[in-house]
Design a protein around this motif. Structure first.
Motif, mmCIF file in Angstrom:
data_model
loop_
_atom_site.group_PDB
_atom_site.id
_atom_site.type_symbol
_atom_site.label_atom_id
_atom_site.label_comp_id
_atom_site.label_asym_id
_atom_site.label_seq_id
_atom_site.Cartn_x
_atom_site.Cartn_y
_atom_site.Cartn_z
ATOM 1 N N ASP A 46 40.656 32.554 -6.228
ATOM 2 C CA ASP A 46 39.856 32.441 -7.269
ATOM 3 C C ASP A 46 40.090 33.805 -8.291
ATOM 4 O O ASP A 46 40.046 33.536 -9.237
ATOM 5 C CB ASP A 46 38.631 32.054 -6.874
ATOM 6 N N TYR A 47 40.824 34.198 -7.545
ATOM 7 C CA TYR A 47 40.756 36.000 -8.101
ATOM 8 C C TYR A 47 42.155 37.021 -8.191
ATOM 9 O O TYR A 47 43.065 36.276 -6.804
ATOM 10 C CB TYR A 47 39.627 36.896 -7.749
ATOM 11 N N GLN A 61 32.347 39.474 -14.731
ATOM 12 C CA GLN A 61 32.529 39.229 -14.597
ATOM 13 C C GLN A 61 33.793 39.298 -13.109
ATOM 14 O O GLN A 61 34.535 38.570 -12.410
ATOM 15 C CB GLN A 61 33.005 37.837 -14.476
ATOM 16 N N THR A 62 33.997 40.788 -13.784
ATOM 17 C CA THR A 62 35.793 41.488 -12.485
ATOM 18 C C THR A 62 34.582 42.732 -11.204
ATOM 19 O O THR A 62 33.209 43.364 -11.585
ATOM 20 C CB THR A 62 35.620 42.182 -13.854
ATOM 21 N N TYR A 63 35.756 42.434 -10.636
ATOM 22 C CA TYR A 63 35.290 42.973 -9.612
ATOM 23 C C TYR A 63 35.955 44.120 -9.568
ATOM 24 O O TYR A 63 37.455 44.148 -9.159
ATOM 25 C CB TYR A 63 35.277 42.169 -7.303
ATOM 26 N N GLN A 77 30.791 45.962 -9.337
ATOM 27 C CA GLN A 77 31.387 44.694 -10.442
ATOM 28 C C GLN A 77 30.517 45.100 -11.992
ATOM 29 O O GLN A 77 29.723 45.782 -11.367
ATOM 30 C CB GLN A 77 30.008 43.598 -9.801
ATOM 31 N N ILE A 124 32.327 35.594 -2.772
ATOM 32 C CA ILE A 124 33.638 37.141 -2.698
ATOM 33 C C ILE A 124 33.190 38.641 -2.398
ATOM 34 O O ILE A 124 33.106 39.208 -1.976
ATOM 35 C CB ILE A 124 34.192 37.221 -4.546
ATOM 36 N N LYS A 141 40.195 40.021 -11.345
ATOM 37 C CA LYS A 141 39.697 38.935 -12.106
ATOM 38 C C LYS A 141 39.715 37.248 -11.727
ATOM 39 O O LYS A 141 40.485 37.033 -11.466
ATOM 40 C CB LYS A 141 40.182 39.673 -13.300
ATOM 41 N N LYS A 142 38.708 37.218 -12.303
ATOM 42 C CA LYS A 142 38.839 35.444 -11.804
ATOM 43 C C LYS A 142 39.953 35.016 -12.600
ATOM 44 O O LYS A 142 40.632 34.344 -14.061
ATOM 45 C CB LYS A 142 37.559 34.998 -12.705
ATOM 46 N N ASN A 143 40.473 34.042 -12.114
ATOM 47 C CA ASN A 143 41.584 33.275 -11.876
ATOM 48 C C ASN A 143 41.319 32.200 -13.039
ATOM 49 O O ASN A 143 41.108 31.239 -12.892
ATOM 50 C CB ASN A 143 42.586 32.914 -10.329
ATOM 51 N N ASN A 144 41.346 31.546 -13.971
ATOM 52 C CA ASN A 144 41.200 30.448 -14.837
ATOM 53 C C ASN A 144 42.601 29.080 -14.756
ATOM 54 O O ASN A 144 41.697 28.375 -15.037
ATOM 55 C CB ASN A 144 41.112 31.015 -16.150
#
Length: 214
Positions: free
Chosen positions: A189-190, A153-155, A150, A128, A210-213
């Motif tokens: 993924d985000y 875990q958030t960009y 960054q 990423i 944000k990371k997609n869980n």
């Protein structure tokens, strides 16, 4: 270098520093210019007298408030929209003569062209951070003054300038297309969302990844 050109170069650099950072204290401006604080202060006084910068004071803990320099509307105008009047006129003509559907098709075609160009540049970039760096470089080449950062875990992907701002005001389909492209290019993924919009606050667009869980 003549004295007049040197002054102009320093003026342009200071405005660029503040534009990129949104607001900046004296120490940062002096550091980025590579000159003393007093030297930077003299330049900033002249820019304030010219109505290009303003000062905001912020309290940060104990002690005296810190002075931050920001761009005024006149300062922001030094970063003009690209061919703004011509572009807006053409959009209005398309809408008037051919209708909303034709305008949507025009924006869709532009979106596809940009996506194809970006996707080709990102083809071998798996991480990423690599993808964000390449995208920031591409967008900066187009005049968006893009950068990324960054926080855990958030960009965040930031565009400090919009070279098609007048067109986007006339037709916000450009903004929707931009967000759609970023989501496709940086996902799945985000989850990409726009948390600041230059059309609302007049300074910059910020996208949060944000990371997609799921």
């Amino acid at each position: 270098m003549t004295l007049q050109k040197e002054k102009k170069d320093n003026t342009d650099r200071i405005l660029m520093i503040i534009k990129m950072k949104r607001h900046a204290p004296l120490a940062i401006i002096a550091h980025d210019l590579g000159i003393t604080k007093e030297g930077a202060r003299q330049h900033l006084i002249k820019l304030a007298d010219a109505g290009l910068v303003a000062i905001q004071h912020k309290r940060e803990g104990v002690g005296r408030p810190t002075a931050y320099y920001t761009l005024t509307d006149a300062g922001l105008a030094r970063f003009p929209d690209t061919h703004a009047q011509v572009t807006v006129g053409l959009l209005q003509s398309v809408k008037r003569l051919l209708g909303d559907n034709a305008l949507d098709l025009l924006i869709s075609d532009r979106e596809k062209q940009h996506y194809t160009r970006y996707a080709a540049a990102l083809e071998n970039k798996q991480h990423i951070e690599e993808r964000l760096q390449v995208l920031a470089s591409l967008r900066s080449e187009e005049g968006y003054m893009a950068e990324w950062s960054q926080d855990g875990q958030t960009y965040y992907f930031t565009e400090n300038h919009c070279p098609i701002c007048a067109a986007a005001i006339e037709c916000q389909g450009f903004c929707r297309a931009e967000l759609s492209n970023f989501q496709q290019l940086l996902g799945p993924d985000y989850e990409v969302s726009r948390i600041q919009h230059i059309l609302q606050d007049g300074t910059r667009c910020v996208y949060q990844l944000k990371k997609n869980n799921k």
